[in-house]
Design a protein around this motif. Sequence first.
Motif, PDB file in Angstrom:
ATOM      1  N   ASP A   1     -65.831 -66.380  24.064  1.00  0.00           N
ATOM      2  CA  ASP A   1     -66.256 -67.748  23.764  1.00  0.00           C
ATOM      3  C   ASP A   1     -67.732 -67.948  24.094  1.00  0.00           C
ATOM      4  O   ASP A   1     -68.465 -68.613  23.338  1.00  0.00           O
ATOM      5  CB  ASP A   1     -65.412 -68.742  24.570  1.00  0.00           C
ATOM      6  CG  ASP A   1     -63.976 -68.825  24.072  1.00  0.00           C
ATOM      7  OD1 ASP A   1     -63.731 -68.412  22.912  1.00  0.00           O
ATOM      8  OD2 ASP A   1     -63.104 -69.278  24.839  1.00  0.00           O
TER       9      ASP A   1
ATOM     10  N   ARG B   1     -69.786 -66.410  21.344  1.00  0.00           N
ATOM     11  CA  ARG B   1     -69.797 -67.249  20.132  1.00  0.00           C
ATOM     12  C   ARG B   1     -70.734 -68.443  20.310  1.00  0.00           C
ATOM     13  O   ARG B   1     -71.457 -68.822  19.382  1.00  0.00           O
ATOM     14  CB  ARG B   1     -68.374 -67.738  19.814  1.00  0.00           C
ATOM     15  CG  ARG B   1     -67.414 -66.661  19.339  1.00  0.00           C
ATOM     16  CD  ARG B   1     -67.929 -65.915  18.113  1.00  0.00           C
ATOM     17  NE  ARG B   1     -68.209 -66.785  16.996  1.00  0.00           N
ATOM     18  CZ  ARG B   1     -67.343 -67.061  16.008  1.00  0.00           C
ATOM     19  NH1 ARG B   1     -66.136 -66.511  16.026  1.00  0.00           N
ATOM     20  NH2 ARG B   1     -67.684 -67.850  15.011  1.00  0.00           N
ATOM     21  N   GLU B   2     -70.734 -69.029  21.496  1.00  0.00           N
ATOM     22  CA  GLU B   2     -71.626 -70.158  21.757  1.00  0.00           C
ATOM     23  C   GLU B   2     -73.088 -69.722  21.682  1.00  0.00           C
ATOM     24  O   GLU B   2     -73.939 -70.452  21.163  1.00  0.00           O
ATOM     25  CB  GLU B   2     -71.320 -70.760  23.125  1.00  0.00           C
ATOM     26  CG  GLU B   2     -69.978 -71.494  23.194  1.00  0.00           C
ATOM     27  CD  GLU B   2     -69.650 -71.952  24.587  1.00  0.00           C
ATOM     28  OE1 GLU B   2     -70.511 -71.810  25.490  1.00  0.00           O
ATOM     29  OE2 GLU B   2     -68.529 -72.454  24.791  1.00  0.00           O
TER      30      GLU B   2
ATOM     31  N   ASP C   1     -73.850 -69.285  17.957  1.00  0.00           N
ATOM     32  CA  ASP C   1     -73.825 -70.506  17.152  1.00  0.00           C
ATOM     33  C   ASP C   1     -74.860 -71.529  17.592  1.00  0.00           C
ATOM     34  O   ASP C   1     -75.019 -72.576  16.938  1.00  0.00           O
ATOM     35  CB  ASP C   1     -72.437 -71.148  17.222  1.00  0.00           C
ATOM     36  CG  ASP C   1     -71.350 -70.245  16.648  1.00  0.00           C
ATOM     37  OD1 ASP C   1     -71.712 -69.333  15.879  1.00  0.00           O
ATOM     38  OD2 ASP C   1     -70.175 -70.432  16.991  1.00  0.00           O
ATOM     39  N   GLY C   2     -75.555 -71.266  18.707  1.00  0.00           N
ATOM     40  CA  GLY C   2     -76.538 -72.221  19.199  1.00  0.00           C
ATOM     41  C   GLY C   2     -75.949 -73.330  20.032  1.00  0.00           C
ATOM     42  O   GLY C   2     -76.643 -74.300  20.369  1.00  0.00           O
ATOM     43  N   HIS C   3     -74.657 -73.243  20.390  1.00  0.00           N
ATOM     44  CA  HIS C   3     -74.009 -74.276  21.198  1.00  0.00           C
ATOM     45  C   HIS C   3     -74.130 -73.988  22.690  1.00  0.00           C
ATOM     46  O   HIS C   3     -73.624 -74.755  23.525  1.00  0.00           O
ATOM     47  CB  HIS C   3     -72.531 -74.394  20.824  1.00  0.00           C
ATOM     48  CG  HIS C   3     -72.329 -74.802  19.415  1.00  0.00           C
ATOM     49  ND1 HIS C   3     -71.296 -74.328  18.633  1.00  0.00           N
ATOM     50  CD2 HIS C   3     -73.044 -75.636  18.610  1.00  0.00           C
ATOM     51  CE1 HIS C   3     -71.373 -74.849  17.421  1.00  0.00           C
ATOM     52  NE2 HIS C   3     -72.429 -75.655  17.384  1.00  0.00           N
ATOM     53  N   GLY C   4     -74.760 -72.888  23.031  1.00  0.00           N
ATOM     54  CA  GLY C   4     -74.970 -72.524  24.424  1.00  0.00           C
ATOM     55  C   GLY C   4     -76.282 -71.772  24.537  1.00  0.00           C
ATOM     56  O   GLY C   4     -76.945 -71.493  23.531  1.00  0.00           O
TER      57      GLY C   4
ATOM     58  N   GLU D   1     -79.031 -68.888  24.746  1.00  0.00           N
ATOM     59  CA  GLU D   1     -79.071 -67.581  24.099  1.00  0.00           C
ATOM     60  C   GLU D   1     -78.990 -66.443  25.115  1.00  0.00           C
ATOM     61  O   GLU D   1     -78.610 -65.325  24.761  1.00  0.00           O
ATOM     62  CB  GLU D   1     -80.348 -67.436  23.274  1.00  0.00           C
ATOM     63  CG  GLU D   1     -80.385 -68.338  22.055  1.00  0.00           C
ATOM     64  CD  GLU D   1     -81.542 -68.020  21.146  1.00  0.00           C
ATOM     65  OE1 GLU D   1     -82.336 -67.115  21.474  1.00  0.00           O
ATOM     66  OE2 GLU D   1     -81.661 -68.676  20.094  1.00  0.00           O
TER      67      GLU D   1
END
Length: 388
Positions: A61, A64-65, A68-71, A73
């Motif tokens: 997870d 993936r974050e 996807d730019g949700h977390g 780098e």
Amino acid sequence: MLDIAEELHRWCLRGRPFAVATVVATGGSAPRQPGAALAVDGAGTVIGSVSGGCVEGAVYDLCREALDGHGPETLLERFGYSDEDAFAVGLTCGGEIDILIQRIDPAARPELVRALAAAASGEAAAAARVVAGPAELLGRALLVGEGDGWEGSLGDPRRDRDAAAQARALLAAGRTGTVEIGADGSRCGEPVTLLVESSVPPPRLLVFGAIDFAAALVRAGKFLGYRVTVCDARPVFATARRFPEADEVVVDWPHRYLDAEATAQRIDGRTAVCVLTHDAKFDLPLLERALRLPVAYVGAMGSRRTHLQRLDRLRENGVTELDLARLHSPIGLDLGARTPEETALSIAAEIVAFRHGGSGAPLTGATIPIHHDTPPAALPRRTGDAVA
């Protein structure tokens, strides 16, 4: 990361960004050692492992974050023991691991692409990545090979020079681990912890004696990741048809072949030598040389009576007691082996046990450590964990 280099390099050739999670430090009874990695691409494809299953879902997870730019780098995450809640994310073995999660865009990280290419092709190379220290340095990397230079940068020439020297030292030893340097390239100031991952050609297994036991040992050696050579002076037995899984089959007197390989510097401290001929005219001159070389393991097949007679002859030929103490004979662990395959398992088990300092005793009911590798790197200080 370099342990899954072949697939990652294919992703790089296609220009596919991916996130890679790498074990950078361990504590206690951690299941994987520094350098173990798991990677995820944009399609959700996952390769590798960082814990044998304990925390793979959570690490996936986080990857993936990062993709996807949700977390962030680049992120350093610690996983410890999950005790009270059986469904909590953690290590049931009681250990701790620090994992660096990093988004990799092949076009922007040529030094890492080159490191993956080197590892995939079996070249000698080491990648050094910052895994603890100033936040702005986390995830930076440089690559060293067998030459004097390096690729990539940690942002300061003095720091690069020190990091390259440390990485080259671990590469020479064929080791992966962490080292600490100063942020300004000296031993002063805020420390910077590097994970150095070394990629070296596979170790060699030299099997002397083209017999049925040798054919089984070739298969076991390949399974363990060795480059396997079979050598015998008898051309009727030493054929590629009889040993299709060997990397090479050589027709030559064993001692002469070993001399040539040593002179050409194709033998090192990871090489295992297995003498299966139990024929004095082959064994004695071969063992005289093998026991004086800085190889990892020397074993010889034969009965206990043959072993004692062989020791006497070797002493007469000037082999010292110190060198004789290196000889594993009769070869292998006591497994009650009968067949060639069982005997090969016995020999392979002894090579692994000797390499890692294992006793060969059953683990059931024992209090000895399960893992006998070199002490794991200490968990680094948690400073500047995340970089957006």
